[in-house]
Design a protein around this motif. Structure first.
Motif, PDB file in Angstrom:
ATOM      1  N   PRO A 103      14.105 -23.289-122.115  1.00  0.00           N
ATOM      2  CA  PRO A 103      13.226 -22.341-121.419  1.00  0.00           C
ATOM      3  C   PRO A 103      13.610 -22.207-119.946  1.00  0.00           C
ATOM      4  CG  PRO A 103      12.108 -24.438-121.700  1.00  0.00           C
ATOM      5  CD  PRO A 103      13.434 -24.562-122.404  1.00  0.00           C
ATOM      6  N   TYR A 104      13.455 -20.997-119.425  1.00  0.00           N
ATOM      7  CA  TYR A 104      13.750 -20.729-118.024  1.00  0.00           C
ATOM      8  C   TYR A 104      12.447 -20.640-117.234  1.00  0.00           C
ATOM      9  CZ  TYR A 104      18.510 -19.659-119.465  1.00  0.00           C
ATOM     10  OH  TYR A 104      19.774 -19.740-119.982  1.00  0.00           O
ATOM     11  N   PRO A 105      12.400 -21.257-116.035  1.00  0.00           N
ATOM     12  CA  PRO A 105      11.186 -21.165-115.216  1.00  0.00           C
ATOM     13  C   PRO A 105      10.819 -19.712-114.951  1.00  0.00           C
ATOM     14  CG  PRO A 105      12.721 -22.776-114.301  1.00  0.00           C
ATOM     15  CD  PRO A 105      13.465 -22.039-115.383  1.00  0.00           C
ATOM     16  N   ASP A 127      21.667 -17.765-113.028  1.00  0.00           N
ATOM     17  CA  ASP A 127      20.268 -18.180-112.852  1.00  0.00           C
ATOM     18  C   ASP A 127      19.335 -16.988-112.705  1.00  0.00           C
ATOM     19  OD1 ASP A 127      20.929 -17.263-110.331  1.00  0.00           O
ATOM     20  OD2 ASP A 127      20.211 -19.052-109.263  1.00  0.00           O
ATOM     21  N   PHE A 128      19.837 -15.776-112.967  1.00  0.00           N
ATOM     22  CA  PHE A 128      19.096 -14.514-112.904  1.00  0.00           C
ATOM     23  C   PHE A 128      18.783 -14.049-111.482  1.00  0.00           C
ATOM     24  CE2 PHE A 128      18.005 -16.340-117.089  1.00  0.00           C
ATOM     25  CZ  PHE A 128      18.575 -15.358-117.893  1.00  0.00           C
ATOM     26  N   SER A 129      19.357 -14.697-110.490  1.00  0.00           N
ATOM     27  CA  SER A 129      19.226 -14.197-109.124  1.00  0.00           C
ATOM     28  C   SER A 129      20.173 -13.019-108.920  1.00  0.00           C
ATOM     29  CB  SER A 129      19.533 -15.308-108.114  1.00  0.00           C
ATOM     30  OG  SER A 129      20.859 -15.771-108.267  1.00  0.00           O
ATOM     31  N   LEU A 130      19.952 -12.283-107.841  1.00  0.00           N
ATOM     32  CA  LEU A 130      20.747 -11.092-107.561  1.00  0.00           C
ATOM     33  C   LEU A 130      22.074 -11.474-106.911  1.00  0.00           C
ATOM     34  CD1 LEU A 130      17.872  -8.876-106.169  1.00  0.00           C
ATOM     35  CD2 LEU A 130      19.027  -8.577-108.362  1.00  0.00           C
ATOM     36  N   ASP A 131      23.118 -10.744-107.260  1.00  0.00           N
ATOM     37  CA  ASP A 131      24.449 -10.957-106.700  1.00  0.00           C
ATOM     38  C   ASP A 131      24.595 -10.045-105.482  1.00  0.00           C
ATOM     39  OD1 ASP A 131      27.136 -11.202-106.119  1.00  0.00           O
ATOM     40  OD2 ASP A 131      27.787 -11.124-108.205  1.00  0.00           O
ATOM     41  N   THR A 134      12.689  -5.353-110.274  1.00  0.00           N
ATOM     42  CA  THR A 134      11.419  -5.878-110.786  1.00  0.00           C
ATOM     43  C   THR A 134      11.160  -7.245-110.178  1.00  0.00           C
ATOM     44  OG1 THR A 134      12.038  -4.843-112.875  1.00  0.00           O
ATOM     45  CG2 THR A 134      10.088  -6.232-112.883  1.00  0.00           C
ATOM     46  N   THR A 135       9.966  -7.420-109.586  1.00  0.00           N
ATOM     47  CA  THR A 135       9.630  -8.688-108.928  1.00  0.00           C
ATOM     48  C   THR A 135       8.240  -9.158-109.399  1.00  0.00           C
ATOM     49  OG1 THR A 135       8.676  -7.496-107.039  1.00  0.00           O
ATOM     50  CG2 THR A 135      10.971  -8.095-106.872  1.00  0.00           C
ATOM     51  N   PRO A 136       8.177 -10.210-110.244  1.00  0.00           N
ATOM     52  CA  PRO A 136       9.242 -10.969-110.883  1.00  0.00           C
ATOM     53  C   PRO A 136       9.976 -10.116-111.919  1.00  0.00           C
ATOM     54  CG  PRO A 136       7.147 -12.161-110.957  1.00  0.00           C
ATOM     55  CD  PRO A 136       6.842 -10.766-110.548  1.00  0.00           C
ATOM     56  N   ASN A 137      11.206 -10.565-112.227  1.00  0.00           N
ATOM     57  CA  ASN A 137      12.034  -9.782-113.137  1.00  0.00           C
ATOM     58  C   ASN A 137      11.620  -9.999-114.589  1.00  0.00           C
ATOM     59  OD1 ASN A 137      14.289  -8.013-113.642  1.00  0.00           O
ATOM     60  ND2 ASN A 137      15.378  -9.790-114.450  1.00  0.00           N
ATOM     61  N   GLY A 153      11.585 -13.688-115.493  1.00  0.00           N
ATOM     62  CA  GLY A 153      10.543 -14.203-114.620  1.00  0.00           C
ATOM     63  C   GLY A 153      11.013 -14.676-113.266  1.00  0.00           C
ATOM     64  N   HIS A 154      12.269 -14.376-112.895  1.00  0.00           N
ATOM     65  CA  HIS A 154      12.790 -14.789-111.573  1.00  0.00           C
ATOM     66  C   HIS A 154      12.171 -13.923-110.480  1.00  0.00           C
ATOM     67  CE1 HIS A 154      15.708 -16.167-108.548  1.00  0.00           C
ATOM     68  NE2 HIS A 154      15.776 -14.901-108.173  1.00  0.00           N
ATOM     69  N   PHE A 155      11.743 -14.583-109.395  1.00  0.00           N
ATOM     70  CA  PHE A 155      11.195 -13.867-108.234  1.00  0.00           C
ATOM     71  C   PHE A 155      12.144 -14.052-107.059  1.00  0.00           C
ATOM     72  CE2 PHE A 155       8.567 -12.962-104.577  1.00  0.00           C
ATOM     73  CZ  PHE A 155       7.820 -11.882-105.011  1.00  0.00           C
TER      74      PHE A 155
END
Length: 374
Positions: free
Chosen positions: A304-306, A141-145, A164-167, A171-173
């Protein structure tokens, strides 16, 4: 014969792949610029504020070197961000500052953590400065591990990480608690807020979520910002960073003396005098992002990803993403295409004006119909 040779790391050095110039793309496609829908580089379709155009038209002192300390710009940035001017350093885009940070902290072989998929300048500049890149891939989900990051810190003893925030490109924050946990690790945490102005909960131009005011209270936090996206100044290359107090003397000593040119500085100052105008454009882009996301969900071969930035990443199924990119380009629509170990068959669509979004959706639906024909 000269005995001078390239440093070994440059013999097969992997270059950064930039977006091609607009005029080159126009000539290649055989289309006039006004017929091209350019949604491949996260540029602001509304452009700079009118005050910027006026400032550039009446530019004085172009024959004189700029202030090497960017005093007027730093004072205006301090008012804008709430960070002390003595902790702020402008640059020729945030790209220059990424390189400068790594020049100051890396010895040959030192490690920088990278969280792909993300902005390609972080590994590029690490290798440029003789560092070693250790990738800690993001979760699906593009979150950090976070467990993997902690293990990498313990094993590799990195000097720095970039976040990067959002990445970009998804676009993940990250939640605030995640960044707080990263800041407890024993390394330099560089937070790149290139798209912070587009976040949903960021308030007016991202001030509610930005970490920039926290920098003077922390020893290991750097925050980078740019005028490229929200202010429409991508072509003028002007960014800035907030740095810990202990780092500032070295930054002033190591930076190029006239790194922010007169035109870029005046454009940035004019932008900071035009916050209402620019904030209204950002709100238009945020609203258009939500509308475009809904429309993209109706395209059968896209996922599409949020996003909380000014772009939307889409997975492509049923057809190769490279083929989709080429088919759109033939119609004068330029999107970013990815096919890397961390992004398989993906395109990224920058947020444009509503008419541009409508044209993109029409083309995507037309291609869906062509594919469904016997």
């Amino acid at each position: 014969m000269s005995r001078v040779r390239l440093a070994p790391r440059f013999e097969n050095f992997p270059p950064y792949t930039p977006i091609e110039p607009f005029e080159v793309l126009s000539a290649r496609l055989g289309l006039p610029p006004e017929k091209i829908i350019k949604v491949d580089a996260n540029e602001n379709p509304y452009g700079p504020a009118p005050a910027v155009k006026e400032a550039l038209a009446n530019l004085r002192w172009a024959n004189i070197y700029p202030d090497p300390e960017s005093r007027a710009l730093r004072a205006a940035l301090s008012d804008f961000t709430g960070a002390p001017a003595e902790n702020l350093l402008p640059g020729a885009g945030a790209d220059e500052l990424i390189d400068l940070i790594l020049r100051l902290v890396l010895e040959p072989g030192d490690v920088v953590l990278n969280f792909p998929p993300t902005f390609g300048m972080y590994p590029f500049d690490t290798l440029l400065n003789a560092g070693q890149v250790i990738d800690v891939p993001r979760l699906p989900d593009f979150s950090l591990d976070l467990p993997a990051i902690r293990r990498a810190v313990e094993e590799h003893q990195p000097k720095a990480m970039f976040l990067t925030t959002p990445n970009n490109p998804d676009g993940h924050f990250p939640p605030a608690a995640v960044l707080d946990e990263l800041l407890e690790l024993p390394l330099l945490v560089v937070v790149d807020e290139a798209y912070i102005e587009f976040t949903r909960e960021g308030g007016r131009l991202g001030e509610n979520l930005s970490r920039i005011r926290s920098v003077p209270q922390r020893e290991n936090l750097i925050v980078l910002r740019t005028f490229s996206k929200w202010a429409g100044l991508a072509g003028l290359r002007v960014g800035y960073g907030a740095f810990p107090t202990w780092m500032m003397p070295a930054l002033w000593a190591a930076k190029q003396p006239y790194n922010v040119n007169v035109a870029a500085s005046e454009a940035a100052l004019a932008s900071l005098r035009s916050l209402d105008f620019l904030a209204a454009n950002v709100e238009r882009l945020k609203a258009e992002r939500e509308r475009l996301f809904g429309l993209l969900q109706s395209v059968p071969y896209l996922t599409p990803y949020p996003s909380q930035a000014n772009f939307i990443l889409c997975g492509v199924k049923q057809i190769p993403a490279s083929q989709l990119k080429a088919s759109l380009a033939a119609r004068g629509i330029l999107v970013r295409y990815y096919n890397t170990p961390y992004l398989r068959d993906m395109i990224r669509i920058s947020i444009g004006r509503p008419a541009e979004s409508d044209a993109v959706i029409a083309a995507l639906r037309e291609l869906a119909e062509e594919k469904s024909e016997p």
